[in-house]
Design an enzyme around this catalytic site. Structure first.
Site, mmCIF file in Angstrom:
data_model
loop_
_atom_site.group_PDB
_atom_site.id
_atom_site.type_symbol
_atom_site.label_atom_id
_atom_site.label_comp_id
_atom_site.label_asym_id
_atom_site.label_seq_id
_atom_site.Cartn_x
_atom_site.Cartn_y
_atom_site.Cartn_z
ATOM 1 N N GLU A 360 0.834 -1.201 0.000
ATOM 2 C CA GLU A 360 0.000 0.000 0.000
ATOM 3 C C GLU A 360 0.869 1.251 0.000
ATOM 4 O O GLU A 360 0.502 2.273 -0.571
ATOM 5 C CB GLU A 360 -0.937 0.000 1.208
ATOM 6 C CG GLU A 360 -2.087 0.993 1.081
ATOM 7 C CD GLU A 360 -3.158 0.797 2.138
ATOM 8 O OE1 GLU A 360 -4.242 0.294 1.789
ATOM 9 O OE2 GLU A 360 -2.916 1.143 3.307
ATOM 10 N N HIS A 391 7.281 -26.686 2.612
ATOM 11 C CA HIS A 391 6.434 -27.730 2.045
ATOM 12 C C HIS A 391 5.285 -27.117 1.242
ATOM 13 O O HIS A 391 4.294 -27.792 0.966
ATOM 14 C CB HIS A 391 5.905 -28.627 3.167
ATOM 15 C CG HIS A 391 6.995 -29.312 3.929
ATOM 16 N ND1 HIS A 391 7.540 -30.518 3.539
ATOM 17 C CD2 HIS A 391 7.679 -28.943 5.038
ATOM 18 C CE1 HIS A 391 8.493 -30.873 4.384
ATOM 19 N NE2 HIS A 391 8.603 -29.925 5.304
ATOM 20 N N LYS A 516 -13.738 1.473 -4.211
ATOM 21 C CA LYS A 516 -14.749 1.839 -3.218
ATOM 22 C C LYS A 516 -15.870 2.659 -3.850
ATOM 23 O O LYS A 516 -17.050 2.458 -3.553
ATOM 24 C CB LYS A 516 -14.102 2.623 -2.075
ATOM 25 C CG LYS A 516 -13.316 1.742 -1.099
ATOM 26 C CD LYS A 516 -12.349 2.524 -0.248
ATOM 27 C CE LYS A 516 -13.017 3.506 0.660
ATOM 28 N NZ LYS A 516 -12.044 4.150 1.588
#
Length: 568
Positions: A360, A391, A516
């Site tokens: 960000e 793994h 948004k």
């Protein structure tokens, strides 16, 4: 002569570009053979040990990076941040998260005002309130002690505090203080997250902390209203004042919501969300869980790195070195990602938090002056604790794409285990992998080595490791509140260094706004379609098709529903 508008136009940048070809032809096997070089690439501060000798860099590279830092006026930019200058130019704000962990007698100014007394007024208020909740002098509406806390927030209001909480859970002192208590974090607006958070909790013994600077964040406030209903339906509307508090600066909206403004804890415009864990955003819920004394040690640890960052020479400055090496890896060597690999399960939430802090902050395409960047900046951060990651995705790191790695080890485990008859204890087994993996990445394994081991010819290409894959190793002595604060601040300042060198604004986040605003349009459409039966209009064909499919499949959702809370 005027300074270049972009760092890439400086002689220092061009010099590194010219230097790059020689480094690309030099394998880490050769670089690691130079003991003097390796020794020069080890730095220690306050028992934190940094080894960056496995970077694809010579001593000459590092010196050229120092010159790049000078060309970027790095020291001056760091000083401007600490002096409270409005380095967040697009929002005309200071950037002063360092003030959040400054000692009480410090002076750090924003707009000519020392903000440290304000910080400590809030910290004192948090200490008093958390002490009262923990000792039972602040009780719920039915007289029960409030032993469980749900912190409601999103983004920086959630990821940072969750990281610290997870890291403290198994610290002996912190876990002792938290006995009989529970802290949960509600972030996602998905009702499943609500269901998981309230599952097994009793409203009578639950305190909700609503974290929203403006008290208007859509996801947070919908979740807050949902928990308000959960409390009110069980205990009555008047119980909200006893069971909900706020971290906000918008006192009128806090009061309108039903929370007494006296129980609102402030923070300031000069604190960015992703840098706010040391404010009331993190300190309040963490103090409720662990007690203020533990959290104060966390603040002191962060402050120790703040001092180190502002005063140490570049050659000994851990955040500066890490930031410069990230610039080298991203903008010169062309590596777009970074793996954060803590060999401590307590640090399992470090990578998600730093993912936000880094991506960000530095996910920008223009300079601070609005010029398009002609070079790569920012990096894709991800990670998993070792040995789990080994793994999972280490296969790609070893034999696929080159991804610089941060290996973080802890000398003394929070929870040591010893089993009679085992070759090594559990922590030694973990740390064996911490020490082995960086060398495996650096050196690899050649076809010649495989032939000497009599590996079948057809398997040699599959078992060859090219090596020459860079990493850094950080070794912490322990993992308590103090060291967790140090680790947080190292990464925060590393991100700032990268942004300062790239010449971008690491402290705004306009990229979150477009989605948004489009979501607002969709929200209005969903309401109009459900309540008034209006057709889907004003969207492109693809979005219109998806929305119509969604509305058709959820046609049983009532237009004016009665309140329904999760049942789990």
């Amino acid at each position: 002569m005027a300074s270049p508008a972009l760092i890439s136009e400086t002689e220092a940048w061009k010099d590194l570009k010219a230097h790059l070809e020689g480094i690309k032809r030099t394998h880490l096997r050769e670089l690691m053979g130079d003991t003097e070089r390796c020794q020069s690439m080890m730095v220690e501060f306050d028992n934190i040990f940094l080894d960056y000798s496995r970077q694809q860099a010579s001593s000459d590279t590092i010196n050229k990076l120092y010159k790049l830092a000078d060309a970027a006026h790095l020291k001056q930019k760091i000083d401007r941040m600490y002096n409270g200058d409005h380095i967040n130019s697009t929002e005309n704000r200071s950037v002063l998260h360092v003030a959040l962990r400054a000692p009480r007698n410090s002076a750090i100014c924003s707009d000519g005002k020392n903000v440290v007394p304000d910080v400590w007024n809030v910290l004192d208020k948090i200490k008093d309130f958390s002490d009262r909740v923990r000792n039972g002098s602040w009780i719920g509406a039915t007289g029960k002690k409030l032993k469980d806390v749900i912190a409601v927030g999103i983004g920086g209001s959630f990821l940072g505090p969750l990281f610290v909480h997870t890291a403290l859970q198994t610290d002996p002192e912190a876990s002792k203080n938290a006995r009989g208590r529970e802290l949960r974090f509600l972030a996602n607006v998905d009702p499943i997250d609500v269901a998981r958070n309230i599952s097994g909790l009793n409203p009578e013994s639950t305190l909700v902390v609503v974290v929203s600077k403006t008290f208007t964040t859509a996801e947070t406030m919908l979740n807050a209203r949902t928990l308000r209903e959960w409390i009110s339906s069980a205990l009555g509307p008047s119980a909200v004042a006893k069971h909900m508090v706020a971290v906000s600066t918008n006192l009128p909206l806090v009061e309108k919501f039903g929370i007494d403004p006296i129980n609102a804890f402030a923070f300031w415009d000069w604190v960015g969300g992703r840098y706010s864990v040391c404010s009331a955003v993190g300190v309040l819920p963490l103090s409720l869980q662990y007690g203020f004394a533990v959290v104060e040690k966390f603040l002191q640890g962060a402050h120790s790195i703040d001092q180190h960052f502002s005063s140490a020479s570049f050659e000994k400055n851990i955040p500066v070195l890490l930031g410069l090496l990230s610039v080298w890896n991203v903008s010169f060597l062309g590596y777009p990602a970074r793996a954060i690999l803590p060999y401590s399960q307590a640090l399992e939430k470090l990578a998600p938090h730093i993912q936000q802090v880094s991506m960000e902050s530095n996910g920008k395409g223009v300079s601070i002056d609005g010029l398009p960047l002609p070079f790569e900046s920012g990096e894709i951060d991800f990670g998993e604790p070792g040995t789990n990651g080994q793994h999972s995705f280490y296969q790609l790191i070893h034999q696929g794409r080159v991804i610089p790695c941060d290996f973080i080890g802890v000398v003394k485990s929070q929870q040591p285990v010893y089993l009679k008859g085992e070759v090594v204890n559990n922590h030694d087994e973990l740390m064996s992998n911490f020490f082995a993996q960086p060398d495996a990445l650096a050196y690899g394994k050649t076809p010649e080595q495989l032939k000497k081991e009599n590996v079948s010819e057809h398997l040699i290409p599959h078992k060859t490791f090219t090596g020459n894959r860079p990493s850094i190793s950080i070794l912490l002595p322990t993992l308590d509140g103090y060291r967790i604060g140090q680790l947080l601040a190292i990464y925060e300042h590393r991100v700032a260094v990268q942004g300062f060198v790239w010449g971008i604004n690491s402290f705004d986040q306009w990229g979150v706004e477009l989605g948004k605003s489009l979501a607002t349009q969709v929200r209005k459409q969903l309401h109009a379609s459900r309540v008034k039966g209006e057709p889907v209009e004003g969207f492109n064909f693809s979005t219109k098709t998806l929305l119509e499919r969604y509305l058709e499949a959820t046609s049983d959702v009532p237009a004016d529903p009665s309140t329904l809370l999760p049942n789990i």
